[in-house]
Design a protein around this motif. Structure first.
Motif, PDB file in Angstrom:
ATOM      1  N   ASP A  37       0.822  -1.223   0.000  1.00 20.06           N
ATOM      2  CA  ASP A  37       0.000   0.000   0.000  1.00 20.06           C
ATOM      3  C   ASP A  37       0.849   1.263   0.000  1.00 20.06           C
ATOM      4  O   ASP A  37       0.365   2.345   0.352  1.00 20.06           O
ATOM      5  N   ASP A  38       2.126   1.132  -0.382  1.00 21.72           N
ATOM      6  CA  ASP A  38       3.034   2.283  -0.513  1.00 21.72           C
ATOM      7  C   ASP A  38       3.326   2.950   0.832  1.00 21.72           C
ATOM      8  O   ASP A  38       3.441   4.178   0.932  1.00 21.72           O
ATOM      9  N   VAL A  39       3.430   2.169   1.899  1.00 25.70           N
ATOM     10  CA  VAL A  39       3.781   2.635   3.241  1.00 25.70           C
ATOM     11  C   VAL A  39       2.773   3.665   3.764  1.00 25.70           C
ATOM     12  O   VAL A  39       3.142   4.634   4.440  1.00 25.70           O
ATOM     13  N   VAL A  40       1.500   3.441   3.492  1.00 27.93           N
ATOM     14  CA  VAL A  40       0.454   4.360   3.949  1.00 27.93           C
ATOM     15  C   VAL A  40      -0.074   3.948   5.316  1.00 27.93           C
ATOM     16  O   VAL A  40      -0.207   4.760   6.230  1.00 27.93           O
ATOM     17  N   GLY A  41      -0.377   2.663   5.490  1.00 28.08           N
ATOM     18  CA  GLY A  41      -0.928   2.186   6.753  1.00 28.08           C
ATOM     19  C   GLY A  41      -2.420   2.437   6.860  1.00 28.08           C
ATOM     20  O   GLY A  41      -3.049   3.005   5.961  1.00 28.08           O
ATOM     21  N   PHE A  42      -2.986   2.057   8.009  1.00 25.05           N
ATOM     22  CA  PHE A  42      -4.442   2.120   8.180  1.00 25.05           C
ATOM     23  C   PHE A  42      -4.863   2.902   9.415  1.00 25.05           C
ATOM     24  O   PHE A  42      -5.928   2.673   9.982  1.00 25.05           O
ATOM     25  N   GLU A  43      -4.037   3.827   9.828  1.00 28.07           N
ATOM     26  CA  GLU A  43      -4.456   4.699  10.918  1.00 28.07           C
ATOM     27  C   GLU A  43      -5.519   5.669  10.423  1.00 28.07           C
ATOM     28  O   GLU A  43      -5.446   6.164   9.294  1.00 28.07           O
ATOM     29  N   LYS A  44      -6.494   5.957  11.284  1.00 30.32           N
ATOM     30  CA  LYS A  44      -7.576   6.869  10.902  1.00 30.32           C
ATOM     31  C   LYS A  44      -7.202   8.296  11.306  1.00 30.32           C
ATOM     32  O   LYS A  44      -7.887   8.958  12.059  1.00 30.32           O
ATOM     33  N   ARG A  45      -6.065   8.710  10.803  1.00 35.40           N
ATOM     34  CA  ARG A  45      -5.555  10.029  11.107  1.00 35.40           C
ATOM     35  C   ARG A  45      -4.571  10.382  10.003  1.00 35.40           C
ATOM     36  O   ARG A  45      -4.049   9.532   9.314  1.00 35.40           O
ATOM     37  N   SER A  46      -4.325  11.654   9.820  1.00 33.87           N
ATOM     38  CA  SER A  46      -3.406  12.073   8.770  1.00 33.87           C
ATOM     39  C   SER A  46      -1.975  11.982   9.254  1.00 33.87           C
ATOM     40  O   SER A  46      -1.673  12.251  10.410  1.00 33.87           O
ATOM     41  N   GLY A  47      -1.091  11.582   8.364  1.00 32.54           N
ATOM     42  CA  GLY A  47       0.325  11.513   8.676  1.00 32.54           C
ATOM     43  C   GLY A  47       1.128  12.022   7.508  1.00 32.54           C
ATOM     44  O   GLY A  47       0.592  12.348   6.451  1.00 32.54           O
ATOM     45  N   SER A  48       2.418  12.113   7.690  1.00 29.53           N
ATOM     46  CA  SER A  48       3.294  12.563   6.618  1.00 29.53           C
ATOM     47  C   SER A  48       4.535  11.698   6.596  1.00 29.53           C
ATOM     48  O   SER A  48       4.897  11.098   7.599  1.00 29.53           O
ATOM     49  N   SER A  49       5.164  11.615   5.443  1.00 34.65           N
ATOM     50  CA  SER A  49       6.404  10.855   5.348  1.00 34.65           C
ATOM     51  C   SER A  49       7.508  11.593   6.076  1.00 34.65           C
ATOM     52  O   SER A  49       7.502  12.812   6.180  1.00 34.65           O
ATOM     53  N   SER A  50       8.454  10.857   6.587  1.00 36.53           N
ATOM     54  CA  SER A  50       9.606  11.473   7.245  1.00 36.53           C
ATOM     55  C   SER A  50      10.749  10.488   7.256  1.00 36.53           C
ATOM     56  O   SER A  50      10.558   9.288   7.121  1.00 36.53           O
ATOM     57  N   GLY A  51      11.947  11.006   7.416  1.00 39.48           N
ATOM     58  CA  GLY A  51      13.117  10.154   7.578  1.00 39.48           C
ATOM     59  C   GLY A  51      13.492   9.358   6.352  1.00 39.48           C
ATOM     60  O   GLY A  51      14.098   8.301   6.452  1.00 39.48           O
ATOM     61  N   GLY A  52      13.144   9.850   5.166  1.00 38.59           N
ATOM     62  CA  GLY A  52      13.530   9.148   3.945  1.00 38.59           C
ATOM     63  C   GLY A  52      12.556   8.066   3.525  1.00 38.59           C
ATOM     64  O   GLY A  52      12.845   7.272   2.627  1.00 38.59           O
ATOM     65  N   ILE A  53      11.360   8.018   4.142  1.00 38.48           N
ATOM     66  CA  ILE A  53      10.348   7.037   3.762  1.00 38.48           C
ATOM     67  C   ILE A  53       9.515   7.621   2.628  1.00 38.48           C
ATOM     68  O   ILE A  53       8.741   8.563   2.823  1.00 38.48           O
TER      69      ILE A  53
END
Length: 412
Positions: A37-53
């Protein structure tokens, strides 16, 4: 060529193909959930990429729910010979609740455990220290703010507890791998203080002991990443020392070192000081780009070192790549099978003969042998392995991968 002819060809070199196939069948590969799923995950909250991910591309068919991801995994495992594992990140919880990272519990992952039990799979686990507002500074366990450190320490504690509970339910120890993105984009004036904070945070996280029959701690280094080009707090030297002092596993990720370093060469060195090793098998291209692994020299050298140094029983093999420009299920299947192909080639090498001539300083015979065995019929032995495991190879595999991809492209 028939398998019997190939078997005879290897026997001429003193190699038993049946023993190699039996050994390969015993080696589980921990396939990583985040390719699906392209490192998205299933948390019901917004996130952002960090640390080279960062996964690049927008190929159709990305899994959008846990059920879709599990369906993709089931198909992929059906195309891979042998029995394997799933490497699960903490951001892939499956629940109607909305816990923050410091409040996750075993029940948030229970559907994954039930599914793994039904599929006959082992699970591994990873706390997720990225894609969160408290990681936006690219500092987590080494952050100068004690409150932020406490948040991530609690996340790490809960992840270890969850991993141990999973291991108890499944009857197989879960490798709980700790990687943090902490570092600096530009040159820091103080490298010691954040590393001391990281050490103290790790100590606090791992203060509670768990039964190693249920959970194994691992720590993972990195050279650099996007936003942490100048300094990574959790360097290889930092974590190697930490693993030795605290008797944890050391994770060697093939994408987390300088492109000119041979990660396979590190295995025999760290094995002298560390009981067990975790591998994250990846393919960096100029940086930690996590391309799908090929059957190339770096992968074959890794497999050769594992077999030649008799490290298979002490090494946990996992994959770590994420490519969103191609079929995600095909990436899983081809990457995992390539790791297995590399292991098979290593298991089919006449190590006794090669080591004997090397010990006698007969480097000419060593060169002749290592070059001549490259012409042996490995593909025929691999095809026999797939046939015995009732999985396709060659054109039938390509057709099955294409057909499944077509079936999921309507996801958008």
């Amino acid at each position: 060529m028939s398998y019997e002819s190939a078997k005879a060809a290897f026997a001429d070199w003193g190699v038993d193909t049946e023993a190699a196939l039996a050994k390969l069948a015993e080696v589980p590969i921990s396939m990583h959930c985040w390719q699906g799923d392209d490192v998205v995950g299933f948390e019901k909250r917004s996130g952002s990429s960090s640390g080279g991910i960062q996964a690049t591309g927008n190929h159709p068919g990305r899994a959008r729910t846990p059920d879709e991801l599990r369906a993709d995994l089931e198909f992929s495992y059906s195309m891979i010979p042998g029995s394997h594992r799933l490497n699960l990140h903490a951001c892939y919880l499956d629940t109607d609740q909305n816990p923050d990272r410091d409040a996750i519990e075993f029940n948030h992952f229970a559907p994954w455990v039930d599914w793994a039990k039904d599929q006959g799979l082992g699970l591994d686990f990873n706390p997720t220290f990225f894609a969160h507002e408290k990681a936006d500074d690219n500092l987590t366990l080494s952050h100068p703010d004690q409150g932020i450190r406490d948040f991530w320490i609690e996340h790490g504690k809960r992840s270890r507890d969850i991993a141990a509970q999973i291991g108890a339910v499944l009857g197989s120890p879960v490798v709980n791998n700790i990687w943090v993105p902490d570092g600096y984009k530009d040159t820091p004036v103080d490298r010691f203080a954040p590393r001391k904070r990281l050490e103290q945070s790790l100590d606090a996280m791992m203060a509670t002991s768990h039964d190693k029959a249920e959970m194994l701690d691992a720590v993972e280094s990195k050279l650099f990443g996007i936003g942490v080009e100048a300094c990574t707090v959790g360097s290889h030297e930092f974590y190697m020392g930490y693993a030795i002092r605290n008797e944890t596993l050391l994770c060697l990720d093939m994408g987390h070192f300088h492109p000119t370093e041979n990660v396979a060469d590190k295995l025999s060195s760290v094995a002298l000081s560390i009981d067990e090793i975790l591998l994250h098998v990846s393919r960096p291209m100029r940086w930690d780009s996590d391309h799908v692994i090929l059957l190339d020299d770096s992968i074959m050298q890794m497999a050769q070192e594992l077999v030649s140094a008799d490290l298979l029983q002490r090494t946990h093999i996992g994959l770590d790549f994420f490519d969103a420009t191609i079929s995600r299920t095909a990436a899983w299947v081809i990457g995992t099978r390539n790791m297995q192909k590399a292991l098979l080639r290593a298991l089919l090498a006449p190590w006794g003969q090669l080591k004997s001539v090397e010990d006698n300083l007969d480097y000419t015979s060593r060169l002749v042998a290592t070059e001549e065995i490259k012409d042996l019929p490995y593909a025929t032995v691999w095809a026999e392995f797939c046939s015995r495991m009732d999985v396709p190879s060659g054109k039938p595999l390509a057709a099955a991968l294409a057909q499944y991809q077509t079936s999921v492209e309507g996801r958008g």
